[in-house]
Write an enzyme that holds these catalytic residues in place. Structure first.
Site, PDB file in Angstrom:
ATOM      1  N   THR B 144       0.804  -1.156   0.022  1.00 24.93           N
ATOM      2  CA  THR B 144       0.171  -0.133   0.185  1.00 24.93           C
ATOM      3  C   THR B 144       0.967   1.322   0.086  1.00 24.93           C
ATOM      4  OG1 THR B 144      -1.410   1.197   1.477  1.00 24.93           O
ATOM      5  CG2 THR B 144      -0.392  -0.455   2.409  1.00 24.93           C
ATOM      6  N   SER B 179      -1.384   3.126  10.083  1.00 25.07           N
ATOM      7  CA  SER B 179      -2.402   2.571  11.071  1.00 25.07           C
ATOM      8  C   SER B 179      -1.470   1.238  11.365  1.00 25.07           C
ATOM      9  CB  SER B 179      -3.515   2.048  10.396  1.00 25.07           C
ATOM     10  OG  SER B 179      -3.271   1.261   9.307  1.00 25.07           O
ATOM     11  N   TYR B 181      -2.588  -1.662  10.231  1.00 22.24           N
ATOM     12  CA  TYR B 181      -2.761  -2.291   9.045  1.00 22.24           C
ATOM     13  C   TYR B 181      -1.543  -1.915   8.142  1.00 22.24           C
ATOM     14  CZ  TYR B 181      -4.043  -2.332   4.129  1.00 22.24           C
ATOM     15  OH  TYR B 181      -4.151  -2.477   2.828  1.00 22.24           O
ATOM     16  N   HIS B 182      -1.531  -0.674   8.160  1.00 23.62           N
ATOM     17  CA  HIS B 182      -0.440  -0.183   7.102  1.00 23.62           C
ATOM     18  C   HIS B 182       0.928  -0.635   7.611  1.00 23.62           C
ATOM     19  CE1 HIS B 182      -3.832   2.757   5.976  1.00 23.62           C
ATOM     20  NE2 HIS B 182      -3.377   2.500   4.670  1.00 23.62           N
ATOM     21  N   LYS B 185       1.966  -4.093   6.487  1.00 16.64           N
ATOM     22  CA  LYS B 185       2.406  -4.308   5.027  1.00 16.64           C
ATOM     23  C   LYS B 185       4.053  -3.784   5.177  1.00 16.64           C
ATOM     24  CE  LYS B 185      -1.800  -4.954   2.730  1.00 16.64           C
ATOM     25  NZ  LYS B 185      -2.074  -5.589   1.565  1.00 16.64           N
TER      26      LYS B 185
END
Lengths: 383, 383
Positions: B144, B179, B181-182, B185
């Protein structure tokens, strides 16, 4: 101060517990004996037997009348984490609770998965517990100089100011580790940095080099208090490994060209650095990163120094280059900075033949217990 | 080519499966319905019901006589991974199989732990499976743009040449995600980069911006083939969310000052980019990173464009700044590069009011199904 040591059974965790207990802190330790269990499973036991944590704490109590609280449990399990954080309400947490061997992390899929899950989950649980139970506590996390790898530019202490197309930004120093173990520490740093920014945690991340040595001021009270001493290719660090090889009459196994250069430190300096970190905590919202080593050596230089020390004790040692089981540069630029701890008052114990001979004399007492088969079995290869 | 799509039920995974099946590839998909289950558990269901994977594959077969193989299973479970890799012997793996919501990843400890474990374990298992079963296969991984965060310097495509104290080194572009989530990644990228160096894998890591849109050439065959369309604060991306808010007569909820700028792309361009990656694979030992978006907008610009599109359809919409539930810069420099896909031949579908109106017309058909309570409940906060 109420200090909670995660991974308090380990090579560094236990001496840290003794040291901080001696300084008058209330010390509690948690461990699940992962390191001991892995060494047993892989048949790479330490040089001498070590009492279990409850036994060690009882020995310490006998000598000093000081109590070290012991919890045996897996910090991947939130129930364990919640229990110890609720019970001890720590003001400082020292997080050593990781699978610590680079070669083990590369052994096979099972070992890789164990390393990845254990190290990331314990770090995440620790972060969540600090936020939930003691958001003002100071978290001291053991990282590794290996997170940086061996870049062609100077290694700063954790951060790098970058100029690009006429603009500036301060970043985490870009990392490129050489094993899965080291990569899990990079991932830990990513997690810590995210939550420091987001939740304002106080975190000190110590980029530590390979540690050597067997004795600290506190272990001198009783040999039963000495930390593990591994000398095998998986769990032994290079200086400790060479010292045992010398005593065993085994050639010093230099991997490849032997130009691999790293920053090293004596175990007593690990204790000083952790104590200095504890006494000078990070600010809220600060990820303070310090490079924790005192001097750099190439593997060839270490082999020569061990050879000389052995010779002083009447032991003749050969140095034997072997095919490198690791994927790493064998000749490279290496200029890591390490002034932060000097500024905090670190008084280093530097490596010399006297230091090595003292350790070697103790190894000589355990000569008969050395298992030559585990020194270099070539199992721990990641090429 | 034998293509295995991990996370093939998702907003992007399913349209990718259709698109590559249409191109004549042998497509197999794996999914454990994690996204569907989480949306149900959190009561943030998509705008319209979507058939399950077996049903969707049957509909596709009816229209095209092409088979998409379906496996339902959790890729955190090595047995599942081993089975699908052994059975399909993929030449290309497209890895979408992650918990994809930043707000969900910040919801509470359970959601954070699920996100972290799922995303890291699936990526690690995928790497181990490629090494074991198809070391020459090309792994295309969805990363991302959020990995980079919003630095004060230009964002390059994955890598950065750094000059420091008179020496040079090329590094992974330093990442600082907004975040958990990020951040997972970012951690995925660390893992991929390590194993690319160590094992010589072929990996393309796509730094994708937020995707919008509902239709692809393949879904136009049958509305039952359309992907999920989430519009809630947790699983809806901002443009899709604004479009539903407009139709629902809900003010467009701009977080804070609305200056947050990101790189966006239409779902049809995601398919083009993935196809271009597949047709132009990375080399052995190469971690190729491309920034996958076509144009940048601030949240305020998007809100204005949605407002104008709504007005064209006779719907009057208000824009309402709300307290930002996220920890992020609301005004910042943002200059990310994205020339790699253009050089490979990408023909972008750019955003305009026509594109928005077309989606809005479909949303109007589902007007009665919109649940206004889930648009902005303020549950998904990480301040």
């Amino acid at each position: 101060m109420r200090v909670l040591i995660l991974g308090g059974d380990g090579y560094l965790g236990w001496p840290t517990a003794l040291h901080l207990s001696k300084q008058g802190h209330d010390v509690a330790v948690v461990d699940n004996y992962l390191r001991r269990n892995l060494c047993r499973e892989e048949n790479v036991e330490a040089l001498y037997k070590t009492p279990n944590l409850h036994e060690r704490a009882a020995i310490w109590k006998t000598h000093t009348d000081k109590t070290i609280d012991i919890t045996i449990g897996d910090l991947c399990d939130w129930d364990v984490v919640e229990d110890v954080f609720r019970e001890y309400q720590p003001e400082c947490i020292i997080h050593y609770a990781e699978q610590p061997s680079a070669p083990y992390s590369m052994l096979n899929r099972k070992a890789s998965t164990l390393t990845l899950k254990n190290n990331i989950e314990v770090t995440a649980n620790t972060i969540f517990a600090v936020k939930e139970f003691c958001p003002d506590a100071h978290l001291i996390k053991l990282g590794t100089m290996g997170e940086y790898g061996t870049p062609n530019i100077d290694i700063e202490e954790g951060w790098l100011d970058i100029q690009h197309n006429g603009r500036k930004q301060k970043f985490l120093y870009p990392r490129a580790a050489g094993s899965l173990y080291h990569t899990t520490k990079v991932m830990d740093t990513d997690l810590l940095w995210f939550y420091v920014r987001t939740w304002g945690l106080k975190v000190t991340d110590l980029m530590q080099g390979p540690v050597y040595g067997m004795f600290t001021n506190e272990t001198l009270i009783d040999t039963q208090l000495q930390p593990f001493f591994n000398y095998d290719e998986m769990f032994g660090t290079v200086i400790n490994r060479f010292l045992v090889q010398a005593v065993a009459g085994y050639p010093l196994t230099v991997y490849g060209k032997g130009g691999q250069t790293r920053g090293y430190l004596n175990i007593v300096d690990t204790l000083q650095c952790v104590q200095l970190s504890l006494e000078n905590p990070a600010d809220s919202g600060e990820l303070r990163i310090m490079n924790q080593f005192t001097e750099t050596f190439s593997v060839n230089e270490l082999a020569e120094m061990v050879k000389k020390s052995a010779s002083n004790l009447g032991i003749e040692v050969k140095i034997k280059p072997v095919k490198n089981p690791r994927k790493e540069l064998e000749e490279h630029y290496y200029n890591p900075k390490h002034s932060a701890f000097n500024e905090l008052g670190l008084r280093p114990t530097l490596l010399d033949t006297n230091v090595l001979e003292k350790i070697m004399k103790t190894i000589l007492c355990h000569r008969e217990e050395i298992n030559k088969d585990i020194i270099f079995s070539k199992r721990a290869s990641w090429c």
